[in-house]
Enzyme design. Structure first.
Site, PDB file in Angstrom:
ATOM      1  N   ASP A 147       6.569  55.370  19.256  1.00  0.00           N
ATOM      2  CA  ASP A 147       7.354  55.520  18.026  1.00  0.00           C
ATOM      3  C   ASP A 147       7.103  54.327  17.104  1.00  0.00           C
ATOM      4  OD1 ASP A 147       9.022  56.931  16.359  1.00  0.00           O
ATOM      5  OD2 ASP A 147      10.882  56.139  17.210  1.00  0.00           O
ATOM      6  N   GLY A 202      24.000  56.305  16.852  1.00  0.00           N
ATOM      7  CA  GLY A 202      25.003  55.261  16.750  1.00  0.00           C
ATOM      8  C   GLY A 202      24.687  54.281  15.640  1.00  0.00           C
ATOM      9  N   GLY A 216      23.171  48.773  10.188  1.00  0.00           N
ATOM     10  CA  GLY A 216      22.262  49.906  10.269  1.00  0.00           C
ATOM     11  C   GLY A 216      22.920  51.071  10.972  1.00  0.00           C
TER      12      GLY A 216
END
Length: 351
Positions: free
Chosen positions: A188, A80, A75
């Protein structure tokens, strides 16, 4: 930036190495956090170094890059990458999240928040934490490897109602745990931050923008706008504050997306990616729902109560866990492992 050069303009945020610390602004503001010995020090709350992390309460996690092998990327995000790695000393496959440190105080705060949540949270609905370390300009988190990936990668295979109910139960349980045990709001909640393993276990992750509730309120506007509750988007919301009910809205949108296989905004099938129009629909348009031909009245009612425009009309986490949509699924035999394995097979065949 090398010594002697001028400070970069506000639009530039270059990566940095340890020798840049203690130089001219903006680097000198980080001298209390990153020192020349190669440690990332959060005022005694946590110290990251090349061989692990030491928390202020006394808990230590000794883990380092040399312990890993068979590294491959799984991913990639804004700051990053996440890699699948094999930890040789324990013979455990892990997910290694790499965060490239920027000269940004907000990012440092997010790193500390995620570290605190990960190492303190012991719940079957929160991804397991194995340790962290810091090398030069990168922070690495070592976490449980969830082989099915995030919930959004399961959409193409479909999400039948019994499975959707179990996903809802896991998400609500994880969010309730964060609030009850640590006074934390996630902020989130979205399908990419919900992970699934091959046993069909569902766990929350990514706590960098989570925040402490002050008298049950949070104020900072962070998180993904597409999943924000109306009260967080409206003008002045950051001054008025918001509660965990805003995460319940995000839960409802995530469940609609898992059921339908697509993000529900903009409404009426309008072909636009305009964030402004999406925000307008969230504030002023009707709340999305799921197909009554595929999903029961109980399921649709659960989603409806999550998506009340008025946050005071949304139920608490405890009330959601008592909703018949949840309790009925808990009493039923739902083959979550079979669903997860079938989704993995389907994804592999489509690749």
């Amino acid at each position: 930036m090398m010594p002697g050069q001028s400070t970069p303009g506000p639009k530039k945020r270059p990566n940095f190495s340890l020798r840049d610390i203690n130089q001219s602004n903006p680097f000198n503001s980080f001298s209390k956090v990153v020192d020349l010995s190669g440690k990332l020090n959060f005022e005694g709350k946590a110290v990251l170094h090349s061989e692990g992390v030491d928390f202020g309460a006394g808990r230590k996690y000794n883990i380092k890059m040399e312990d890993f092998s068979t590294r491959c990327e799984i991913g990639r995000g804004q700051f990053g990458v996440v890699s699948k790695v094999y930890h040789n000393p324990t013979k455990v496959t892990m997910a290694l999240k790499e965060i490239r440190l920027q000269l940004d105080e907000l990012q440092l705060n997010q790193i500390l928040m995620e570290l605190n949540v990960l190492h303190e949270a012991r719940s079957p609905y929160i991804v397991d934490f194995y340790g962290a370390f810091f090398i030069e300009s990168c922070v690495y988190y070592c976490m449980e490897y969830m082989e099915c990936g995030s919930l959004d990668s399961m959409f193409s295979f479909g999400c039948p109602e019994p499975v959707l109910a179990r996903i809802a139960h896991a998400m609500v349980s994880g969010l309730k745990f964060l609030k009850d045990q640590f006074g934390v709001i996630h902020r989130d909640v979205k399908p990419t931050n919900v992970l699934v393993n091959s046993q069909g276990e569902v766990k929350l992750c990514d706590f960098g923008v989570s925040g402490k509730l002050n008298a049950s309120l949070a104020k900072t506007r962070v998180g993904c706008e597409n999943y924000m509750a109306p009260e967080r988007i409206k003008s002045g919301a950051s001054d008025q504050g918001y509660t965990v009910q805003s995460d319940i809205w995000s839960l409802g949108i995530s469940l609609v997306e898992a059921a339908t296989g697509k993000y529900p905004y903009p409404l009426n099938g309008r072909p636009t990616t305009s964030v402004f129009l999406i925000m307008q629909d969230i504030i002023s348009g009707p709340a999305p729902s799921v197909d009554p031909a595929r999903y029961s009245e109980l399921c649709r009612d659960f989603i409806t109560v999550c998506l009340h425009k008025d946050p005071s009309e949304r139920p608490s986490y405890a009330q959601l866990l008592e909703h018949p949509f949840i309790t009925k699924s808990q009493a039923a035999d739902v083959d979550m492992a079979g669903w997860a394995q079938a989704a993995l097979t389907h994804r592999a065949s489509a690749a």
